[in-house]
Write an enzyme that holds these catalytic residues in place. Structure first.
Site, PDB file in Angstrom:
ATOM      1  N   ASP A 322       0.999  -1.474   0.300  1.00 45.19           N
ATOM      2  CA  ASP A 322       0.456  -0.246  -0.105  1.00 45.19           C
ATOM      3  C   ASP A 322       0.718   1.299  -0.266  1.00 45.19           C
ATOM      4  OD1 ASP A 322      -2.043  -0.801  -0.647  1.00 45.19           O
ATOM      5  OD2 ASP A 322      -2.970  -0.817   1.535  1.00 45.19           O
ATOM      6  N   LYS A 325      -0.386   4.390  -1.514  1.00 47.00           N
ATOM      7  CA  LYS A 325      -1.889   4.685  -0.680  1.00 47.00           C
ATOM      8  C   LYS A 325      -1.311   6.228   0.673  1.00 47.00           C
ATOM      9  CE  LYS A 325      -4.931   1.703   0.720  1.00 47.00           C
ATOM     10  NZ  LYS A 325      -6.342   0.875   1.234  1.00 47.00           N
ATOM     11  N   ASP A 403      -5.231  -9.221   1.634  1.00 46.67           N
ATOM     12  CA  ASP A 403      -5.460  -8.143   2.001  1.00 46.67           C
ATOM     13  C   ASP A 403      -7.494  -7.998   1.927  1.00 46.67           C
ATOM     14  OD1 ASP A 403      -5.613  -5.009   1.258  1.00 46.67           O
ATOM     15  OD2 ASP A 403      -6.206  -5.292  -0.159  1.00 46.67           O
TER      16      ASP A 403
END
Length: 459
Positions: A322, A325, A403
């Site tokens: 991630d 992000k 996830d």
């Protein structure tokens, strides 16, 4: 049997430079900001009587100056009701020691596009926080940044430089109001180099030289300013600065170069975990998500009978999946309702950003591809490349299951936490169709036979 294949190494400087670009995204800066700041700071350092140890510490302090960037992202978005990245970007060019400029900044940033009545209410809310609110935001970022740099383990004075990044020569800085020589020298270089890069990147060399001159003795150490104004007269300085675009362009500046062996992933896993925690800090709803996802993914790989190396690679991809992000607004990450089409488009960029952050490191390209594929689906309905079947890396398929599991098993702003039965009820129909069948079988088996492996570090 002796393996004569060369052992791959990753230069530590190159790896940290690549990862620093993720921090740039959270600060609203274009990728490469920290690398160029590092080049500027090391140029200044060349003319100072720094020891080799101090120059090495300066190198990593410059690259990691924004390591605490995610710590205050939620508060910035919430207080100003705006995209935290754009608010941070605008903030960097404001002389916030000047009350009038600080006020203009607040007026321009609060709730943009909303009716004036709503903007006024938001502005009043920001105003009530006063100077203490500003100190709080800076302290969050700088304290967390120092902790992160310290956590990496190979520097000793760099954390103090990061902690004091926003202190000003005249004592008007944050969070402690240090003055003059009280501010560590490395911190003084960080602030100067950062400001030069920001104004150069936005408005050119003359703007950078002007702001340095104008803030001499207020923000900046006069001696450092005088040194830089001499260095900055050369057109070659700015031409070279413009060429700093890739991590390898500054790796050679590390005065004490080291490398991370790929024969064992332990050191790399440590660094990846630290950066995973930086990602998870950006939103209270994703606290420990990268860490848990990585651990679940590695457990699935083990249950599936994959080699220890694949298990480690799965753990590594989980920590890093991630990273992108950090380039997504908290208005989207923390939104309590459904995302609209534009917001979905923004959030779906994050796997591609993850790939681009990691891709310059040749030895990590397979990990980059796997980490970036965690939203791909076997039937081709995923993103960002719409891969299907075996074109999705095995490690990516395993991380995808982990996830989804972790996202469903923990609360989000738009729904409550689900129990194990509910999670599996949602995931089972996708087994073998969207999500890896073997990884789903491993998840079911693990939750039944070894459930303790899937609740570690729940945050």
């Amino acid at each position: 049997m002796i393996n004569h294949e060369p052992v791959l190494h990753i230069p530590t400087a190159e790896l940290v430079a690549a990862l620093s670009r993720a921090l740039d995204l959270t600060e609203g800066e274009p990728m490469g900001h920290a690398m160029r700041t590092c080049w500027i700071g090391m140029e200044i350092g060349r003319y100072l009587t720094l020891s080799e140890k101090e120059r090495a510490e300066l190198y990593y302090a410059l690259l990691l100056k924004d390591a605490g960037c995610s710590a205050n992202a939620r508060q910035v978005a919430e207080w100003f009701d705006t995209d935290d990245r754009s608010a941070k970007y605008a903030f960097k060019s404001v002389n916030w020691s000047n009350l009038w400029q600080a006020t203009r900044y607040a007026i321009s940033q609060v709730k943009p596009g909303a009716p004036w009545t709503q903007r006024l209410n938001q502005l009043i809310s920001v105003g009530r926080r006063g100077p203490q609110g500003a100190r709080e935001l800076v302290e969050m970022r700088c304290t967390r940044g120092a902790d992160v740099v310290r956590q990496l383990g190979w520097v000793t004075i760099a954390p103090d430089a990061v902690l004091n990044l926003d202190e000003h020569w005249d004592g008007s800085g944050q969070p402690r109001g240090l003055k003059g020589q009280e501010i560590p020298l490395l911190a003084r270089i960080l602030l100067l180099a950062q400001t030069i890069e920001i104004f150069w990147n936005r408005s050119g060399a003359q703007a950078a030289l002007k702001v340095v001159h104008d803030r001499r003795g207020t923000w900046f150490d006069p001696a450092l300013v005088d040194l830089f104004l001499t260095i900055g007269k050369a057109e070659t300085f700015w031409a070279q600065l413009g060429q700093i675009t890739e991590p390898m362009a500054i790796a050679h500046l590390d005065p004490d170069p080291s490398a991370i062996s790929m024969s064992s992933l332990d050191e790399l896993l440590h660094i990846a975990r630290v950066f995973g925690e930086i990602v998870d800090t950006k939103s209270s709803w994703t606290a420990m998500h990268s860490i848990r996802t990585a651990q679940v993914a590695a457990s699935l790989a083990e249950i599936m009978g994959e080699s220890e190396r694949v298990q480690q690679e799965t753990l590594l991809a989980g920590f890093l999946h991630d990273l992108g992000k950090l380039g997504v607004s908290n208005l989207i990450l923390d939104k309590p309702g459904a995302l609209d089409a534009q917001e979905r488009q923004e959030i779906q960029k994050h796997p591609e950003l993850t790939y681009h952050i990691l891709e310059p490191i040749r030895a990590l390209q397979p990990i980059a591809a796997a980490a970036a594929s965690h939203h791909e689906r076997l039937d081709g309905t995923g993103y960002y490349q719409a891969l299907h079947g075996d074109t999705i890396p095995l490690v990516g398929q395993i991380v995808a299951v982990a996830d989804v599991y972790d996202a469903l098993a923990h609360a989000r702003p738009y729904r409550r936490q689900l129990d194990t039965g509910e999670v599996l009820g949602i995931m089972r129909p996708d087994a073998g169709k969207k999500l890896s069948g073997p990884a789903m079988e491993a998840l079911e088996w693990g939750l039944t036979q070894q459930p303790e492996r899937f609740v570690a570090e729940s945050g």
